[in-house]
Motif scaffolding. Sequence first.
Motif, PDB file in Angstrom:
ATOM      1  N   PHE A  65      40.898  32.298  59.593  1.00  0.00           N
ATOM      2  CA  PHE A  65      40.044  33.506  59.223  1.00  0.00           C
ATOM      3  C   PHE A  65      40.791  34.759  58.244  1.00  0.00           C
ATOM      4  N   MET A  66      42.366  35.238  58.578  1.00  0.00           N
ATOM      5  CA  MET A  66      42.523  36.252  57.970  1.00  0.00           C
ATOM      6  C   MET A  66      43.893  35.737  57.513  1.00  0.00           C
ATOM      7  N   ASP A  67      44.873  34.500  57.471  1.00  0.00           N
ATOM      8  CA  ASP A  67      45.493  34.259  56.862  1.00  0.00           C
ATOM      9  C   ASP A  67      44.888  33.886  55.235  1.00  0.00           C
ATOM     10  N   PRO A  68      43.743  33.281  55.107  1.00  0.00           N
ATOM     11  CA  PRO A  68      43.002  33.534  53.516  1.00  0.00           C
ATOM     12  C   PRO A  68      42.431  34.804  52.743  1.00  0.00           C
ATOM     13  N   LEU A  69      42.458  35.304  54.342  1.00  0.00           N
ATOM     14  CA  LEU A  69      41.388  37.089  52.945  1.00  0.00           C
ATOM     15  C   LEU A  69      42.546  37.991  53.326  1.00  0.00           C
ATOM     16  N   ALA A  70      43.760  38.215  54.188  1.00  0.00           N
ATOM     17  CA  ALA A  70      45.584  38.561  53.412  1.00  0.00           C
ATOM     18  C   ALA A  70      45.465  37.598  51.950  1.00  0.00           C
ATOM     19  N   ASP A  71      45.936  37.072  51.994  1.00  0.00           N
ATOM     20  CA  ASP A  71      46.376  36.013  50.270  1.00  0.00           C
ATOM     21  C   ASP A  71      45.688  37.088  49.111  1.00  0.00           C
ATOM     22  N   LYS A  72      43.804  36.771  49.589  1.00  0.00           N
ATOM     23  CA  LYS A  72      43.316  37.959  49.187  1.00  0.00           C
ATOM     24  C   LYS A  72      43.460  38.950  48.513  1.00  0.00           C
ATOM     25  N   LEU A  73      43.190  39.453  49.708  1.00  0.00           N
ATOM     26  CA  LEU A  73      43.650  41.115  49.864  1.00  0.00           C
ATOM     27  C   LEU A  73      44.562  41.628  48.697  1.00  0.00           C
ATOM     28  N   LEU A  74      46.067  41.003  49.097  1.00  0.00           N
ATOM     29  CA  LEU A  74      47.101  40.523  48.532  1.00  0.00           C
ATOM     30  C   LEU A  74      47.194  41.114  47.205  1.00  0.00           C
ATOM     31  N   VAL A  75      46.408  39.499  46.743  1.00  0.00           N
ATOM     32  CA  VAL A  75      46.342  39.206  45.103  1.00  0.00           C
ATOM     33  C   VAL A  75      46.176  40.253  44.030  1.00  0.00           C
ATOM     34  N   CYS A  76      44.683  40.302  44.469  1.00  0.00           N
ATOM     35  CA  CYS A  76      43.693  41.055  44.440  1.00  0.00           C
ATOM     36  C   CYS A  76      44.212  42.740  43.989  1.00  0.00           C
ATOM     37  N   ALA A  77      44.897  43.431  45.553  1.00  0.00           N
ATOM     38  CA  ALA A  77      44.746  44.832  44.897  1.00  0.00           C
ATOM     39  C   ALA A  77      46.710  44.694  44.139  1.00  0.00           C
ATOM     40  N   ALA A  78      47.131  43.452  43.767  1.00  0.00           N
ATOM     41  CA  ALA A  78      48.221  43.642  42.608  1.00  0.00           C
ATOM     42  C   ALA A  78      47.268  43.766  41.446  1.00  0.00           C
ATOM     43  N   MET A  79      46.621  42.191  41.035  1.00  0.00           N
ATOM     44  CA  MET A  79      45.923  42.575  39.771  1.00  0.00           C
ATOM     45  C   MET A  79      45.156  43.605  39.294  1.00  0.00           C
ATOM     46  N   CYS A  81      45.804  46.781  40.357  1.00  0.00           N
ATOM     47  CA  CYS A  81      47.298  47.547  40.533  1.00  0.00           C
ATOM     48  C   CYS A  81      47.878  47.174  38.709  1.00  0.00           C
ATOM     49  N   LEU A  82      47.546  46.002  38.430  1.00  0.00           N
ATOM     50  CA  LEU A  82      48.321  45.640  36.373  1.00  0.00           C
ATOM     51  C   LEU A  82      47.190  46.264  35.808  1.00  0.00           C
ATOM     52  N   ILE A  83      45.688  45.860  36.061  1.00  0.00           N
ATOM     53  CA  ILE A  83      44.945  46.882  35.484  1.00  0.00           C
ATOM     54  C   ILE A  83      45.063  48.211  35.356  1.00  0.00           C
ATOM     55  N   GLU A  84      45.720  48.693  36.372  1.00  0.00           N
ATOM     56  CA  GLU A  84      45.836  50.195  36.050  1.00  0.00           C
ATOM     57  C   GLU A  84      46.910  50.349  35.108  1.00  0.00           C
ATOM     58  N   THR A  85      47.977  49.541  34.898  1.00  0.00           N
ATOM     59  CA  THR A  85      49.540  49.986  34.900  1.00  0.00           C
ATOM     60  C   THR A  85      49.041  49.406  33.203  1.00  0.00           C
ATOM     61  N   GLY A  86      47.890  48.098  32.802  1.00  0.00           N
ATOM     62  CA  GLY A  86      47.764  47.962  31.333  1.00  0.00           C
ATOM     63  C   GLY A  86      48.524  46.830  31.028  1.00  0.00           C
ATOM     64  N   ASN A  87      48.999  46.225  32.318  1.00  0.00           N
ATOM     65  CA  ASN A  87      49.513  45.124  31.915  1.00  0.00           C
ATOM     66  C   ASN A  87      48.815  43.202  32.022  1.00  0.00           C
ATOM     67  N   LEU A  88      47.717  43.645  32.735  1.00  0.00           N
ATOM     68  CA  LEU A  88      46.373  42.566  33.104  1.00  0.00           C
ATOM     69  C   LEU A  88      45.366  43.219  32.610  1.00  0.00           C
ATOM     70  N   PRO A  89      44.415  42.476  31.140  1.00  0.00           N
ATOM     71  CA  PRO A  89      42.957  42.581  31.284  1.00  0.00           C
ATOM     72  C   PRO A  89      41.952  42.289  32.407  1.00  0.00           C
ATOM     73  N   ALA A  90      41.821  43.429  32.322  1.00  0.00           N
ATOM     74  CA  ALA A  90      40.249  43.374  33.326  1.00  0.00           C
ATOM     75  C   ALA A  90      39.499  42.402  33.381  1.00  0.00           C
ATOM     76  N   TRP A  91      39.399  41.311  32.244  1.00  0.00           N
ATOM     77  CA  TRP A  91      37.855  40.547  32.407  1.00  0.00           C
ATOM     78  C   TRP A  91      39.278  39.548  32.989  1.00  0.00           C
ATOM     79  N   ILE A  92      39.811  39.063  33.005  1.00  0.00           N
ATOM     80  CA  ILE A  92      40.749  38.187  33.757  1.00  0.00           C
ATOM     81  C   ILE A  92      41.165  38.163  35.426  1.00  0.00           C
ATOM     82  N   VAL A  93      40.695  39.379  35.257  1.00  0.00           N
ATOM     83  CA  VAL A  93      41.126  39.911  37.161  1.00  0.00           C
ATOM     84  C   VAL A  93      39.214  39.390  37.473  1.00  0.00           C
TER      85      VAL A  93
END
Length: 181
Positions: A65-79, A81-93
């Motif tokens: 249960f936790m392993d895929p959830l941890a992965d999703k939390l990490l990757v989603c948090a990073a993406m 952040c990348l919207i906030e910094t202007g490095n990744l378009p929101a629509w892709i996220v």
Amino acid sequence: MNLPNKLTILRVCMIPFFLVFMLTDIAGDAGRYIAAAIFIVASMTDWFDGYLARKHNLVTNFGKFMDPLADKLLVCAAMICLIETGNLPAWIVVVIISREFIISGFRLIASDNGIVIAASYWGKFKTVSQMVMIILLIINLASPVFDVLETAFVYIALALTIISLVDYVVKNKTVLSEGGK
């Protein structure tokens, strides 16, 4: 609690530290490199916890249960952040996060019907491409070659996200039928 599960918890605990270095000036210009290092270490725990769990027969329901959830939390948090910094378009996220919700829904329905949906190779390729994309975008070196590499990985990650979604849906369409049969 076994070591693979401790690594999964460590990955979740690293997310707030990643966020601090990614979104504040606490470390000045070094912040993005510290954030990248935290993300890389956290990403490596994903590989290690799975490897150790399988090799030493330490697979647990908590880990499943936790392993895929941890992965999703990490990757989603990073993406995000990348919207906030202007490095990744929101629509892709939005596309990438939507895929995660759809697959999670599929897995929940399957689980209710006693069906286990294993991770596919497309899903694994998707995860690796997203992690490489995130690392490149965090580091964000200003050079034409690096810009091309970043853009290529954004679209590779996006394509693999969509391909892995289609793969899951096609292979598991019976999950949506009544009773999963």
